[in-house]
Every structure is written in structure tokens, then in C-alpha cells.
Design a protein around this motif. Structure first.
Motif, PDB file in Angstrom:
ATOM      1  N   LEU A  95      -1.035  -4.199  -4.194  1.00 31.63           N
ATOM      2  CA  LEU A  95      -0.239  -3.579  -5.239  1.00 31.63           C
ATOM      3  C   LEU A  95       0.104  -4.607  -6.309  1.00 31.63           C
ATOM      4  N   SER A  96       0.673  -4.134  -7.389  1.00 29.69           N
ATOM      5  CA  SER A  96       1.075  -5.054  -8.456  1.00 29.69           C
ATOM      6  C   SER A  96       2.166  -5.983  -7.948  1.00 29.69           C
ATOM      7  N   GLY A  97       2.258  -7.133  -8.561  1.00 28.28           N
ATOM      8  CA  GLY A  97       3.281  -8.101  -8.174  1.00 28.28           C
ATOM      9  C   GLY A  97       2.940  -8.855  -6.911  1.00 28.28           C
ATOM     10  N   GLY A  98       1.693  -8.800  -6.484  1.00 29.59           N
ATOM     11  CA  GLY A  98       1.276  -9.534  -5.299  1.00 29.59           C
ATOM     12  C   GLY A  98       1.670  -8.889  -3.975  1.00 29.59           C
ATOM     13  N   ARG A  99       2.216  -7.683  -4.017  1.00 32.60           N
ATOM     14  CA  ARG A  99       2.602  -6.995  -2.778  1.00 32.60           C
ATOM     15  C   ARG A  99       1.365  -6.378  -2.129  1.00 32.60           C
ATOM     16  N   ARG A 100       1.371  -6.318  -0.795  1.00 30.08           N
ATOM     17  CA  ARG A 100       0.237  -5.762  -0.059  1.00 30.08           C
ATOM     18  C   ARG A 100       0.725  -4.824   1.024  1.00 30.08           C
ATOM     19  N   VAL A 101      -0.065  -3.814   1.287  1.00 25.23           N
ATOM     20  CA  VAL A 101       0.171  -2.907   2.406  1.00 25.23           C
ATOM     21  C   VAL A 101      -0.972  -3.121   3.379  1.00 25.23           C
ATOM     22  N   LEU A 102      -0.625  -3.467   4.613  1.00 24.21           N
ATOM     23  CA  LEU A 102      -1.630  -3.696   5.648  1.00 24.21           C
ATOM     24  C   LEU A 102      -1.614  -2.518   6.608  1.00 24.21           C
ATOM     25  N   ILE A 103      -2.775  -1.950   6.858  1.00 26.07           N
ATOM     26  CA  ILE A 103      -2.879  -0.813   7.780  1.00 26.07           C
ATOM     27  C   ILE A 103      -3.655  -1.264   8.996  1.00 26.07           C
ATOM     28  N   ASP A 104      -3.040  -1.074  10.144  1.00 26.84           N
ATOM     29  CA  ASP A 104      -3.583  -1.519  11.420  1.00 26.84           C
ATOM     30  C   ASP A 104      -4.900  -0.812  11.740  1.00 26.84           C
ATOM     31  N   ALA A 105      -5.789  -1.531  12.404  1.00 27.56           N
ATOM     32  CA  ALA A 105      -7.094  -0.973  12.773  1.00 27.56           C
ATOM     33  C   ALA A 105      -6.957   0.195  13.747  1.00 27.56           C
ATOM     34  N   ASN A 106      -5.859   0.257  14.498  1.00 28.35           N
ATOM     35  CA  ASN A 106      -5.658   1.322  15.479  1.00 28.35           C
ATOM     36  C   ASN A 106      -4.755   2.440  14.962  1.00 28.35           C
ATOM     37  N   ALA A 107      -4.407   2.422  13.672  1.00 25.55           N
ATOM     38  CA  ALA A 107      -3.521   3.447  13.117  1.00 25.55           C
ATOM     39  C   ALA A 107      -4.205   4.805  13.141  1.00 25.55           C
ATOM     40  N   SER A 108      -3.397   5.843  13.386  1.00 23.76           N
ATOM     41  CA  SER A 108      -3.953   7.197  13.427  1.00 23.76           C
ATOM     42  C   SER A 108      -4.253   7.684  12.009  1.00 23.76           C
ATOM     43  N   VAL A 109      -5.101   8.675  11.934  1.00 18.16           N
ATOM     44  CA  VAL A 109      -5.481   9.244  10.646  1.00 18.16           C
ATOM     45  C   VAL A 109      -4.252   9.798   9.935  1.00 18.16           C
ATOM     46  N   SER A 110      -3.339  10.429  10.666  1.00 12.11           N
ATOM     47  CA  SER A 110      -2.151  11.016  10.035  1.00 12.11           C
ATOM     48  C   SER A 110      -1.255   9.944   9.432  1.00 12.11           C
ATOM     49  N   ILE A 111      -1.130   8.796  10.083  1.00 13.04           N
ATOM     50  CA  ILE A 111      -0.306   7.711   9.545  1.00 13.04           C
ATOM     51  C   ILE A 111      -0.962   7.110   8.298  1.00 13.04           C
ATOM     52  N   ILE A 112      -2.268   6.916   8.349  1.00 14.68           N
ATOM     53  CA  ILE A 112      -2.983   6.377   7.183  1.00 14.68           C
ATOM     54  C   ILE A 112      -2.863   7.338   6.007  1.00 14.68           C
ATOM     55  N   THR A 113      -3.044   8.629   6.260  1.00 13.98           N
ATOM     56  CA  THR A 113      -2.937   9.637   5.207  1.00 13.98           C
ATOM     57  C   THR A 113      -1.544   9.642   4.606  1.00 13.98           C
ATOM     58  N   ALA A 114      -0.519   9.598   5.441  1.00  7.64           N
ATOM     59  CA  ALA A 114       0.856   9.595   4.949  1.00  7.64           C
ATOM     60  C   ALA A 114       1.145   8.353   4.116  1.00  7.64           C
ATOM     61  N   ALA A 115       0.644   7.197   4.550  1.00  3.42           N
ATOM     62  CA  ALA A 115       0.862   5.949   3.809  1.00  3.42           C
ATOM     63  C   ALA A 115       0.192   6.004   2.449  1.00  3.42           C
ATOM     64  N   LEU A 116      -1.034   6.486   2.389  1.00  2.00           N
ATOM     65  CA  LEU A 116      -1.751   6.539   1.120  1.00  2.00           C
ATOM     66  C   LEU A 116      -1.157   7.580   0.178  1.00  2.00           C
ATOM     67  N   LYS A 117      -0.671   8.713   0.718  1.00  2.00           N
ATOM     68  CA  LYS A 117      -0.009   9.704  -0.117  1.00  2.00           C
ATOM     69  C   LYS A 117       1.292   9.149  -0.679  1.00  2.00           C
ATOM     70  N   ALA A 118       2.023   8.369   0.117  1.00  2.00           N
ATOM     71  CA  ALA A 118       3.275   7.773  -0.358  1.00  2.00           C
ATOM     72  C   ALA A 118       3.001   6.790  -1.483  1.00  2.00           C
ATOM     73  N   LEU A 119       1.917   6.040  -1.383  1.00  2.00           N
ATOM     74  CA  LEU A 119       1.557   5.090  -2.435  1.00  2.00           C
ATOM     75  C   LEU A 119       1.121   5.807  -3.708  1.00  2.00           C
ATOM     76  N   GLN A 120       0.551   6.988  -3.552  1.00  5.94           N
ATOM     77  CA  GLN A 120       0.027   7.744  -4.690  1.00  5.94           C
ATOM     78  C   GLN A 120       1.144   8.247  -5.578  1.00  5.94           C
ATOM     79  N   SER A 121       2.290   8.602  -4.990  1.00  8.06           N
ATOM     80  CA  SER A 121       3.373   9.186  -5.802  1.00  8.06           C
ATOM     81  C   SER A 121       4.288   8.154  -6.378  1.00  8.06           C
TER      82      SER A 121
END
Length: 119
Positions: free
Chosen positions: A93-119
Motif C-alpha cells: 500500500l501507499s506509505g510503505g505499508r504492506r498486507v501479508l496474507i498467509d499461505a494457509n488462509a481460507s478463500v473467505s478470509i482472503i476475499t474479505a481482506a481484498l474487499k476491505a482494501l478495495q473500499s
């Protein structure tokens, strides 16, 4: 008992101040909000709320693609030193911030995280 608003004078339409519009839009964008319910609450047409929402949302031309790097899987997921997670997805993200998503994360958690970043 029903309430009726009588408009007097030369103007036949209500005028909404910026603060009133902002309040109505905030209520319409709230999590779990239903536009029809917000319209009833403020005694306003749903179509006017949708019009205002379109005006404040970015247009299609304002949206841009961002570069993405896709690995073929030959490299193992890296382990983050701070969290100990096996990172499979890194969103920078801007300002050098990063979101790390675990390799074992479920599809629903990944989807929720990406939707939250989108808004």
C-alpha cells in the motif's frame, strides 16, 4: 399517523445542504444499510440517494490497474520474521505499508481482506 410536508413559495423541491447530503450518504454507505430504509428515514427518494452515491464514487475512468507479480510457485512462500506466517500474498500500500496474507488462509478470509482494501 401520517405526516405531510407542505411546500410553500415558488420552489417546489427541497434543497439539501452539503451537511445533510453527507449525513444521508454516510447512512446509506454504512455496513448493513439498506437504501430504501435510509430513504424512508430521511423522507427522500431512493433514486436521489443512488444519484448522490454515483456522484461521490470514483468513475470508471478514475480507476487504474496496478502492476502485479505472479510467481509460478517454484519459489516457496517466504516466512515473515515478525509474524512467523508463511506469506503467499503481499499487498503493498501507499506509505510503505504492506498486507501479508498467509499461505494457509481460507478463500473467505482472503476475499474479505481484498474487499476491505478495495473500499
Amino acid at each position: 399517523m401520517s405526516q405531510v410536508t407542505v411546500m410553500t413559495g415558488p420552489q417546489r423541491r427541497r434543497r439539501w445542504t452539503r451537511e445533510e447530503r453527507r449525513e444521508i450518504l454516510k447512512a446509506s454507505f454504512a455496513a448493513g444499510a439498506v437504501v430504501a430504509g435510509v430513504a424512508r428515514q430521511y423522507e427522500i427518494s431512493t433514486s436521489l440517494i443512488y444519484k448522490w452515491r454515483r456522484e461521490v464514487r470514483p468513475t470508471q475512468s478514475d480507476r487504474t490497474f496496478v502492476p502485479a507479480m505472479v510467481s509460478d510457485g517454484a519459489q516457496p512462500a517466504r516466512i515473515d520474521a515478525c509474524s512467523g506466517l508463511r506469506t503467499a500474498i503481499v499487498v503493498e500500500l501507499s506509505g510503505g505499508r504492506r498486507v501479508l496474507i498467509d499461505a494457509n488462509a481460507s478463500v473467505s478470509i482472503i476475499t474479505a481482506a481484498l474487499k476491505a482494501l478495495q473500499s
